[in-house]
Design a protein around this motif. Structure first.
Motif, mmCIF file in Angstrom:
data_model
loop_
_atom_site.group_PDB
_atom_site.id
_atom_site.type_symbol
_atom_site.label_atom_id
_atom_site.label_comp_id
_atom_site.label_asym_id
_atom_site.label_seq_id
_atom_site.Cartn_x
_atom_site.Cartn_y
_atom_site.Cartn_z
ATOM 1 N N ASN A 260 -5.367 -9.977 -3.235
ATOM 2 C CA ASN A 260 -4.714 -9.555 -4.477
ATOM 3 C C ASN A 260 -4.240 -8.110 -4.421
ATOM 4 O OD1 ASN A 260 -4.819 -11.513 -7.042
ATOM 5 N ND2 ASN A 260 -6.484 -12.030 -5.651
ATOM 6 N N LEU A 261 -5.004 -7.240 -3.771
ATOM 7 C CA LEU A 261 -4.546 -5.856 -3.590
ATOM 8 C C LEU A 261 -3.299 -5.803 -2.733
ATOM 9 C CD1 LEU A 261 -7.795 -3.733 -3.011
ATOM 10 C CD2 LEU A 261 -6.109 -3.414 -4.828
ATOM 11 N N VAL A 262 -3.307 -6.540 -1.626
ATOM 12 C CA VAL A 262 -2.142 -6.577 -0.732
ATOM 13 C C VAL A 262 -0.920 -7.099 -1.487
ATOM 14 C CG1 VAL A 262 -1.135 -7.661 1.327
ATOM 15 C CG2 VAL A 262 -3.486 -6.797 1.401
ATOM 16 N N SER A 263 -1.093 -8.174 -2.254
ATOM 17 C CA SER A 263 0.024 -8.757 -3.023
ATOM 18 C C SER A 263 0.570 -7.763 -4.048
ATOM 19 C CB SER A 263 -0.428 -10.031 -3.743
ATOM 20 O OG SER A 263 -0.803 -11.014 -2.822
ATOM 21 N N ALA A 264 -0.349 -7.051 -4.712
ATOM 22 C CA ALA A 264 0.074 -6.075 -5.717
ATOM 23 C C ALA A 264 0.873 -4.942 -5.075
ATOM 24 C CB ALA A 264 -1.149 -5.510 -6.438
ATOM 25 N N LEU A 265 0.417 -4.469 -3.925
ATOM 26 C CA LEU A 265 1.124 -3.378 -3.225
ATOM 27 C C LEU A 265 2.465 -3.859 -2.689
ATOM 28 C CD1 LEU A 265 -1.939 -1.829 -1.355
ATOM 29 C CD2 LEU A 265 -0.707 -0.812 -3.285
ATOM 30 N N GLN A 266 2.508 -5.072 -2.174
ATOM 31 C CA GLN A 266 3.780 -5.624 -1.685
ATOM 32 C C GLN A 266 4.772 -5.800 -2.829
ATOM 33 O OE1 GLN A 266 2.354 -9.134 0.362
ATOM 34 N NE2 GLN A 266 2.350 -8.104 2.351
ATOM 35 N N ARG A 267 4.275 -6.223 -3.989
ATOM 36 C CA ARG A 267 5.128 -6.355 -5.170
ATOM 37 C C ARG A 267 5.644 -4.980 -5.584
ATOM 38 N NH1 ARG A 267 1.937 -9.365 -7.625
ATOM 39 N NH2 ARG A 267 0.804 -7.805 -8.822
ATOM 40 N N GLY A 268 4.774 -3.962 -5.477
ATOM 41 C CA GLY A 268 5.200 -2.600 -5.782
ATOM 42 C C GLY A 268 6.288 -2.122 -4.835
ATOM 43 N N LYS A 269 6.197 -2.505 -3.575
ATOM 44 C CA LYS A 269 7.243 -2.200 -2.587
ATOM 45 C C LYS A 269 8.559 -2.863 -2.988
ATOM 46 C CE LYS A 269 5.360 -1.572 2.085
ATOM 47 N NZ LYS A 269 5.345 -2.147 3.428
ATOM 48 N N PHE A 270 8.479 -4.153 -3.274
ATOM 49 C CA PHE A 270 9.670 -4.942 -3.617
ATOM 50 C C PHE A 270 10.375 -4.375 -4.839
ATOM 51 C CE2 PHE A 270 11.729 -8.460 -5.879
ATOM 52 C CZ PHE A 270 12.559 -8.962 -4.883
ATOM 53 N N ASN A 271 9.587 -3.894 -5.801
ATOM 54 C CA ASN A 271 10.160 -3.360 -7.046
ATOM 55 C C ASN A 271 10.505 -1.874 -6.963
ATOM 56 O OD1 ASN A 271 10.120 -5.758 -8.714
ATOM 57 N ND2 ASN A 271 7.904 -5.622 -8.650
ATOM 58 N N GLY A 272 10.272 -1.274 -5.785
ATOM 59 C CA GLY A 272 10.704 0.095 -5.574
ATOM 60 C C GLY A 272 9.729 1.169 -6.022
ATOM 61 N N PHE A 273 8.496 0.804 -6.321
ATOM 62 C CA PHE A 273 7.506 1.787 -6.767
ATOM 63 C C PHE A 273 6.630 2.302 -5.617
ATOM 64 C CE2 PHE A 273 8.447 -0.651 -10.605
ATOM 65 C CZ PHE A 273 8.715 0.371 -11.499
ATOM 66 N N VAL A 274 6.482 1.499 -4.574
ATOM 67 C CA VAL A 274 5.666 1.871 -3.418
ATOM 68 C C VAL A 274 6.591 2.073 -2.226
ATOM 69 C CG1 VAL A 274 3.846 1.100 -1.830
ATOM 70 C CG2 VAL A 274 3.668 0.589 -4.273
ATOM 71 N N ASP A 275 6.354 3.160 -1.485
ATOM 72 C CA ASP A 275 7.183 3.469 -0.321
ATOM 73 C C ASP A 275 7.225 2.293 0.662
ATOM 74 O OD1 ASP A 275 7.527 4.653 2.576
ATOM 75 O OD2 ASP A 275 8.311 6.171 1.204
ATOM 76 N N ARG A 276 8.415 1.989 1.162
ATOM 77 C CA ARG A 276 8.584 0.796 2.013
ATOM 78 C C ARG A 276 7.877 0.925 3.356
ATOM 79 N NH1 ARG A 276 12.901 1.299 5.693
ATOM 80 N NH2 ARG A 276 14.048 3.266 5.520
ATOM 81 N N HIS A 277 7.473 2.134 3.765
ATOM 82 C CA HIS A 277 6.791 2.323 5.047
ATOM 83 C C HIS A 277 5.267 2.129 4.948
ATOM 84 C CE1 HIS A 277 10.507 3.699 6.857
ATOM 85 N NE2 HIS A 277 10.652 4.600 5.900
ATOM 86 N N ILE A 278 4.765 1.927 3.742
ATOM 87 C CA ILE A 278 3.310 1.792 3.553
ATOM 88 C C ILE A 278 2.806 0.488 4.164
ATOM 89 C CG2 ILE A 278 1.489 1.482 1.811
ATOM 90 C CD1 ILE A 278 2.491 4.367 2.081
ATOM 91 N N ASP A 279 1.700 0.585 4.892
ATOM 92 C CA ASP A 279 1.010 -0.590 5.443
ATOM 93 C C ASP A 279 0.095 -1.131 4.333
ATOM 94 O OD1 ASP A 279 -0.628 -2.415 6.715
ATOM 95 O OD2 ASP A 279 -1.509 -0.982 8.121
ATOM 96 N N CYS A 280 0.529 -2.194 3.668
ATOM 97 C CA CYS A 280 -0.206 -2.716 2.506
ATOM 98 C C CYS A 280 -1.598 -3.228 2.886
ATOM 99 C CB CYS A 280 0.594 -3.834 1.829
ATOM 100 S SG CYS A 280 2.150 -3.248 1.114
ATOM 101 N N GLU A 281 -1.705 -3.882 4.047
ATOM 102 C CA GLU A 281 -3.006 -4.386 4.489
ATOM 103 C C GLU A 281 -3.970 -3.230 4.770
ATOM 104 O OE1 GLU A 281 -0.123 -5.504 5.633
ATOM 105 O OE2 GLU A 281 -0.127 -7.627 5.064
ATOM 106 N N GLY A 282 -3.448 -2.186 5.442
ATOM 107 C CA GLY A 282 -4.280 -1.019 5.738
ATOM 108 C C GLY A 282 -4.708 -0.290 4.472
ATOM 109 N N ALA A 283 -3.781 -0.169 3.519
ATOM 110 C CA ALA A 283 -4.092 0.507 2.254
ATOM 111 C C ALA A 283 -5.150 -0.273 1.472
ATOM 112 C CB ALA A 283 -2.828 0.659 1.419
#
Length: 204
Positions: free
Chosen positions: A137-160
């Protein structure tokens, strides 16, 4: 129907009491006799509802621990476009709850993972699955944040996600014996720095 509701209420009461004892003393240091004494129940009544102590514990994981982790750390961040502030807020609220808990023995899920690791594969599977639900769920939330432009696209969602989970477990452990208010404050300051580094600078 009334019998069924009464049975469910009895089981729930047993599970809540069992979780309190297992959390405080650990699974292996808590006997069925202690649970029965706490509940003023006979062995016959206990084994009417549960086949064994292990079966009882698994029911607690399914009915209480998963729900506790879900309501505290997963549900608040589900379905939102910008996850970073929400993740930070729900972690801070979970830590505040722990800070005001006089009987704090750490994060219930990590306590049990430590206790059962290498000892009971069946129970470990339930515990690891619960941890995995949080991670996914954390990974999905961060990926959704990437898709919507709130999270930097270079962020490793799994690592975060791994970092967030492991740091939360670590600070919860430290809060048991340390100064919980100061530890929470300093931890949340650093976590917010971490999240600020993840923000998409073009939309910040």
């Amino acid at each position: 129907m009334e019998k069924s509701l009464k049975r469910m209420a009895t089981m729930h009461k047993m599970q809540v009491t069992g979780l309190e004892l297992f959390y405080k003393k650990g699974y292996y240091n808590t006997s069925v006799d202690e649970i029965l004494k706490e509940l003023s129940l006979s062995k016959g009544a206990f084994y009417y509802h549960f086949k064994s102590k292990e079966d009882f514990f698994i029911s607690i994981l399914q009915q209480l621990v998963v729900r506790k982790v879900y309501s505290m750390l997963i549900e608040p961040i589900e379905g939102h476009e910008d996850p970073l502030n929400l993740i930070s807020t729900c972690i801070d609220e979970a830590l505040q709850t722990a800070e005001h808990n006089e009987n704090d023995y750490g994060f219930v899920l990590s306590n049990f993972i430590t206790e059962f690791n290498g000892k009971n594969p069946e129970i470990m599977k339930y515990l690891n699955d619960t941890l995995k639900i949080w991670e996914v769920n954390l990974v999905s939330a961060l990926q959704r944040g990437k898709f919507n432009g709130f999270v930097d696209r270079h962020i490793d969602c799994e690592g975060a996600a791994s970092y967030i989970i492991s740091s939360f477990i670590g600070i919860r452990t430290m809060m048991v014996e340390g100064s919980p208010t100061a530890l929470r404050y300093r931890y949340m300051q650093q976590l917010r720095f971490f999240f600020r580094a993840m923000v998409n600078k073009q939309t910040a």
